[in-house]
Design a protein around this motif. Structure first.
Motif, PDB file in Angstrom:
ATOM      1  N   GLY A   1       0.770  -1.238   0.000  1.00  0.00           N
ATOM      2  CA  GLY A   1       0.000   0.000   0.000  1.00  0.00           C
ATOM      3  C   GLY A   1       0.793   1.275   0.000  1.00  0.00           C
ATOM      4  O   GLY A   1       0.215   2.367   0.022  1.00  0.00           O
ATOM      5  N   LEU A   2       2.129   1.183  -0.037  1.00  0.00           N
ATOM      6  CA  LEU A   2       2.971   2.374   0.035  1.00  0.00           C
ATOM      7  C   LEU A   2       4.006   2.377  -1.085  1.00  0.00           C
ATOM      8  O   LEU A   2       4.461   1.320  -1.532  1.00  0.00           O
ATOM      9  N   PRO A   3       4.405   3.541  -1.543  1.00  0.00           N
ATOM     10  CA  PRO A   3       5.486   3.621  -2.530  1.00  0.00           C
ATOM     11  C   PRO A   3       6.812   3.237  -1.906  1.00  0.00           C
ATOM     12  O   PRO A   3       7.030   3.436  -0.705  1.00  0.00           O
ATOM     13  N   ALA A   4       7.699   2.682  -2.709  1.00  0.00           N
ATOM     14  CA  ALA A   4       9.012   2.277  -2.212  1.00  0.00           C
ATOM     15  C   ALA A   4       9.956   2.070  -3.393  1.00  0.00           C
ATOM     16  O   ALA A   4       9.534   1.781  -4.512  1.00  0.00           O
ATOM     17  N   VAL A   5      11.228   2.210  -3.129  1.00  0.00           N
ATOM     18  CA  VAL A   5      12.259   1.879  -4.108  1.00  0.00           C
ATOM     19  C   VAL A   5      12.118   0.407  -4.473  1.00  0.00           C
ATOM     20  O   VAL A   5      11.790  -0.431  -3.624  1.00  0.00           O
ATOM     21  N   TYR A   6      12.351   0.071  -5.735  1.00  0.00           N
ATOM     22  CA  TYR A   6      12.267  -1.318  -6.174  1.00  0.00           C
ATOM     23  C   TYR A   6      13.580  -1.705  -6.864  1.00  0.00           C
ATOM     24  O   TYR A   6      14.293  -0.860  -7.418  1.00  0.00           O
ATOM     25  N   ALA A   7      13.917  -2.989  -6.826  1.00  0.00           N
ATOM     26  CA  ALA A   7      15.112  -3.499  -7.506  1.00  0.00           C
ATOM     27  C   ALA A   7      15.038  -5.010  -7.550  1.00  0.00           C
ATOM     28  O   ALA A   7      14.476  -5.661  -6.654  1.00  0.00           O
ATOM     29  N   GLY A   8      15.618  -5.589  -8.585  1.00  0.00           N
ATOM     30  CA  GLY A   8      15.596  -7.034  -8.776  1.00  0.00           C
ATOM     31  C   GLY A   8      16.621  -7.759  -7.929  1.00  0.00           C
ATOM     32  O   GLY A   8      17.443  -7.142  -7.234  1.00  0.00           O
ATOM     33  N   GLU A   9      16.594  -9.094  -8.006  1.00  0.00           N
ATOM     34  CA  GLU A   9      17.474  -9.920  -7.182  1.00  0.00           C
ATOM     35  C   GLU A   9      18.945  -9.723  -7.507  1.00  0.00           C
ATOM     36  O   GLU A   9      19.814  -9.935  -6.656  1.00  0.00           O
ATOM     37  N   ASP A  10      19.253  -9.319  -8.738  1.00  0.00           N
ATOM     38  CA  ASP A  10      20.636  -9.082  -9.119  1.00  0.00           C
ATOM     39  C   ASP A  10      21.085  -7.648  -8.845  1.00  0.00           C
ATOM     40  O   ASP A  10      22.244  -7.297  -9.108  1.00  0.00           O
ATOM     41  N   GLU A  11      20.185  -6.833  -8.296  1.00  0.00           N
ATOM     42  CA  GLU A  11      20.495  -5.419  -8.067  1.00  0.00           C
ATOM     43  C   GLU A  11      20.493  -5.021  -6.600  1.00  0.00           C
ATOM     44  O   GLU A  11      21.011  -3.956  -6.250  1.00  0.00           O
ATOM     45  N   ALA A  12      19.891  -5.842  -5.738  1.00  0.00           N
ATOM     46  CA  ALA A  12      19.685  -5.410  -4.355  1.00  0.00           C
ATOM     47  C   ALA A  12      19.596  -6.604  -3.424  1.00  0.00           C
ATOM     48  O   ALA A  12      19.377  -7.754  -3.846  1.00  0.00           O
ATOM     49  N   GLU A  13      19.750  -6.317  -2.148  1.00  0.00           N
ATOM     50  CA  GLU A  13      19.492  -7.274  -1.078  1.00  0.00           C
ATOM     51  C   GLU A  13      18.669  -6.589   0.002  1.00  0.00           C
ATOM     52  O   GLU A  13      18.702  -5.355   0.130  1.00  0.00           O
ATOM     53  N   SER A  14      17.950  -7.393   0.773  1.00  0.00           N
ATOM     54  CA  SER A  14      17.140  -6.863   1.872  1.00  0.00           C
ATOM     55  C   SER A  14      17.485  -7.594   3.159  1.00  0.00           C
ATOM     56  O   SER A  14      17.781  -8.797   3.162  1.00  0.00           O
ATOM     57  N   LEU A  15      17.411  -6.854   4.242  1.00  0.00           N
ATOM     58  CA  LEU A  15      17.676  -7.385   5.568  1.00  0.00           C
ATOM     59  C   LEU A  15      16.500  -7.078   6.475  1.00  0.00           C
ATOM     60  O   LEU A  15      16.035  -5.937   6.522  1.00  0.00           O
ATOM     61  N   GLU A  16      16.000  -8.083   7.164  1.00  0.00           N
ATOM     62  CA  GLU A  16      14.986  -7.887   8.190  1.00  0.00           C
ATOM     63  C   GLU A  16      15.586  -8.261   9.542  1.00  0.00           C
ATOM     64  O   GLU A  16      16.176  -9.335   9.703  1.00  0.00           O
ATOM     65  N   ILE A  17      15.443  -7.362  10.517  1.00  0.00           N
ATOM     66  CA  ILE A  17      15.914  -7.615  11.877  1.00  0.00           C
ATOM     67  C   ILE A  17      14.689  -7.597  12.790  1.00  0.00           C
ATOM     68  O   ILE A  17      13.945  -6.618  12.825  1.00  0.00           O
ATOM     69  N   TYR A  18      14.492  -8.697  13.515  1.00  0.00           N
ATOM     70  CA  TYR A  18      13.285  -8.876  14.320  1.00  0.00           C
ATOM     71  C   TYR A  18      13.549  -8.453  15.759  1.00  0.00           C
ATOM     72  O   TYR A  18      14.504  -8.899  16.390  1.00  0.00           O
TER      73      TYR A  18
END
Length: 729
Positions: free
Chosen positions: A119-136
């Motif tokens: 529901g919100l705008p965000a930067v986008y990038a493919g698997e070969d362009e970016a990584e994501s980290l979630e910290i719980y």
């Protein structure tokens, strides 16, 4: 490059091409910020300092260790209630009425690609362009959970931050503050650069030292606003365009926001950006999740120009979307300053006919085509075509204009409503008003309650009925007032209305683009009142300012360039005397300034001389020739128009082989000294030819000594020089 977690010392390291971002989970489960800056190796936890600080409290579980305090330590998620008395990122009112939260580390996950936010705008990038980290993280007392989300685009030196806050407890809580990004710097002396303004004078640059006081910017208006832009820079005191360290934060959100920089009692600097906490008290029932809008961060150790270029590349290729993301935008003529409300179908057609003869590619019909709309006092919200005024169906008018070889565009203001309208008379409860109080009017209009799905659905349906009548390829989406009277008759919790309004707006825009994927959307809010990264996700260009005066635009576009690519700025050549300032500037100067953005015209061609018409044809040809460089080149600010007699800027291809330099004389005096414009970004050791003069120049001399501007009589002269490399180093 990438995201690395060291199990041994519980350190997360985010590596981009030129930067390192590092944080550590300590023995108590707090997530401490260690470092953000030039690319570096090793663990930077040696930067942490522990001492017994008077009146800085200690978490209970550290026992008798009085050297450990959240009031001093640098953090990734400073929270209200842990003994940190600085400004915090998160504040929660708990089920029992208490205020406070204490989030501790639970685990993490690293994934390929860039995360999205529902529901919100965000930067986008493919698997070969970016990584994501979630910290719980979790508050063990209330079971409220926070997931800190990081995205990295290594090649662009971009890091994004967001968070998910979930009420995993049994009762209702209220989110009282939610800021997406915090940057704690343990040493250094910094300036805060922010961008303030007003309607028709947006994004003026202010640079002030960060001292022992909270410097706060923000908007309480329900929009990102003309008054402050949701982008801020923290720069070393000696940082310039070309050297020194600096950090940027840009909020991917179009509503109320709050940004802050503050030096604490121990000379540490904290920078925060996120949602405004005024008129914000967001309820979360058990099991519900709140998504905090995203902040884009970048760091440059090579000055402000590189910082801006990082943001430009990210927004241009990983935030803007759709058919026109990488495509040259059509040169348009807007009807507003040509005729205001005084037009019919035939006059619009004649305007289009004259535009076509000049080489313009699109005609935009602005306000006044719908309902009983002959001024701005009535009919806003009545989205049906006034065929009596046009003298023909809209589809027929569009067909005739397309027959001239022109695209057709149209103006909407879907969020507004006049009390003198069929819509308001039928649904007065759909406006944002407070029962028992007279509402605040602005431009003699109210706002519709976009926090309500039924309202959004109705306006969406009415707008689609218009768009389906012909080949409409462009929509100018306007908003001409700030939010007030933020009361929704559909909500029991009024502290959620402003944010839900934005969710409703984004839903509308997303559905619009899904239904009309070839539509070019240009955002507008009285010009630059909603010029932000959130809107760029839906509209790849935004009307930069309602002020089209070329001299004022030099400064407006200068300030905007710190955070946004030139190709996102709607910029038009308008008539003189200018309708906002009364100033008279040369036609050539107006063209040079407008070419620093999405080029177009805001005038009536039949009032122009044959010489001016000839100049328009030449300007359009020139702009088309340079469009690729303007759209994709590296942007350099060559002067500061607030301090210098000349406003100058440059577009350089990424390989440095071509450069377009523009300059406007902002002042003229008797017996003036020569102004030298020093170029940037050229290939050292090369030779360049300037196209119009044919002269050859050494690249290093152009960058070191510059090129002189002619000393001429007359106000507001402008110059444009195109250089191409003719010899390899």
């Amino acid at each position: 490059m990438g995201i690395i977690f060291s199990e041994k010392n519980k350190v997360f390291t985010l590596q981009t091409q030129n930067t390192t971002y590092q944080m550590k989970v300590d023995e108590y489960g707090f997530l401490l910020h260690l470092y953000y800056g030039r690319k570096s190796k090793g663990c930077m936890d040696y930067l942490l300092h522990y001492a017994d600080r008077g009146f800085s409290g200690n978490p209970y579980d550290v026992g008798l260790d009085r050297t450990y305090s959240m009031d001093v330590l640098p953090q990734e998620l400073p929270c209200q209630g842990t003994g940190d008395y600085r400004s915090t990122a998160v504040a929660i009112k708990n089920t029992d009425g208490s205020y406070g939260c204490d989030f501790r580390y639970q685990g993490y996950q690293i994934t390929k690609g860039k995360y999205g936010i529902p529901g919100l705008p965000a930067v986008y990038a493919g698997e070969d362009e970016a990584e994501s980290l979630e910290i719980y993280m979790e508050d063990k007392a209330t079971k409220v959970q926070v997931t800190l989300v990081y995205g990295i685009l290594p090649k662009l030196d971009i890091i994004t931050r967001s968070a998910r806050i979930q009420n995993s407890g049994a009762g209702k809580i209220y989110l009282e503050k939610a800021q997406a990004a915090c940057l704690d710097l343990v040493g250094g002396e910094y300036d805060l650069i922010c961008f303030y303004g007003r309607h028709t004078s947006e994004r003026n640059v202010q640079r002030t030292p960060v001292g022992h006081n909270a410097q706060v910017i923000g908007s309480r208006r329900g929009t990102s606003s003309h008054q402050y832009n949701p982008m801020m820079i923290l720069a070393g005191r000696e940082t310039t365009e070309d050297a020194g360290s600096c950090y940027a934060m840009s909020f991917v959100y179009s509503g109320s926001f709050k940004g802050q920089a503050e030096k604490d009692q121990y000379n540490q600097t904290r920078m925060l950006l996120g949602l405004s906490d005024e008129l914000f008290s967001y309820p979360l029932e058990a099991g519900e999740v709140f998504h905090v809008p995203e902040v884009v961060l970048t760091y440059s150790g090579m000055g402000l120009a590189r910082l801006s270029q990082n943001l430009h590349a990210c927004f241009r290729t990983h935030l803007c979307r759709g058919k026109y993301r990488d495509k040259a935008r059509p040169v348009l003529l807007n009807s507003w300053e040509a005729s205001y409300f005084d037009f019919n179908g035939e006059s619009i057609y004649q305007l289009a006919k004259q535009a076509a003869e000049l080489g313009v590619e699109m005609l935009v019909m602005d306000d006044g085509w719908f309902g009983k709309r002959n001024d701005d006092y009535r009919a806003l919200g009545d989205w049906y075509v006034n065929e009596e005024k046009l003298g023909e169906p809209l589809g027929e008018l569009i067909r005739k204009i397309n027959g001239l070889g022109l695209k057709f565009g149209i103006w909407f203001e879907p969020e507004g409503v006049n009390e003198d309208s069929d819509l308001y008379r039928e649904h007065p409860d759909w406006a944002l008003t407070i029962p028992g109080r007279d509402p605040v009017r602005a431009r003699n209009q109210l706002l519709l309650d976009f926090s309500r799905k039924d309202v959004v659905d109705y306006v969406f349906e009415q707008m689609c009925k218009v768009l389906d009548q012909g080949n409409i390829e462009y929509v100018k989406w306007d908003l001409n007032r700030s939010l007030s009277d933020c009361f929704s008759r559909n909500s029991k919790d009024q502290g959620r209305v402003q944010h839900d309004y934005m969710i409703g707006l984004y839903d509308f825009l997303e559905r619009l683009l899904e239904r009309y994927p070839n539509l070019l959307l240009e955002g507008c809010s009285g010009g630059g009142g909603r010029f932000d990264a959130g809107m760029l996700y839906y509209s790849p260009q935004i009307w930069c300012s309602d002020n089209s005066d070329a001299i004022d635009r030099v400064s407006i576009q200068y300030g905007t360039s710190f955070g946004y690519p030139a190709i996102t700025m709607g910029a038009h050549v308008s008539a003189v005397p200018n309708h906002q300032t009364g100033r008279v500037t040369p036609f050539h100067t107006r063209g040079v300034v407008a070419m620093a953005g999405c080029f177009g015209y805001e005038l009536d061609p039949k009032k122009l001389s044959e010489e001016e018409k000839k100049e328009i044809r030449e300007q359009i040809e020139e702009y088309k020739r340079y469009t690729g460089l303007i759209q994709n080149g590296l942007y350099y600010r060559l002067s500061n128009p607030a301090a210098d007699e000349v406003g100058a800027w440059e577009f350089v291809s990424e390989d440095g082989r071509e450069a377009l330099v523009s300059a406007v004389m902002l002042e003229v005096h008797g017996n003036m000294p020569v102004s030298y414009i020093r170029l940037k970004g050229l290939v050292s050791g090369s030779v360049y030819r300037e196209e119009k003069s044919g002269k050859l120049y050494g690249a290093d001399a152009l960058m070191e000594a510059g090129v002189p501007l002619p000393v001429e009589m007359g106000e507001y002269r402008a110059y444009q020089m195109y250089f191409t490399q003719v010899a390899e180093p």
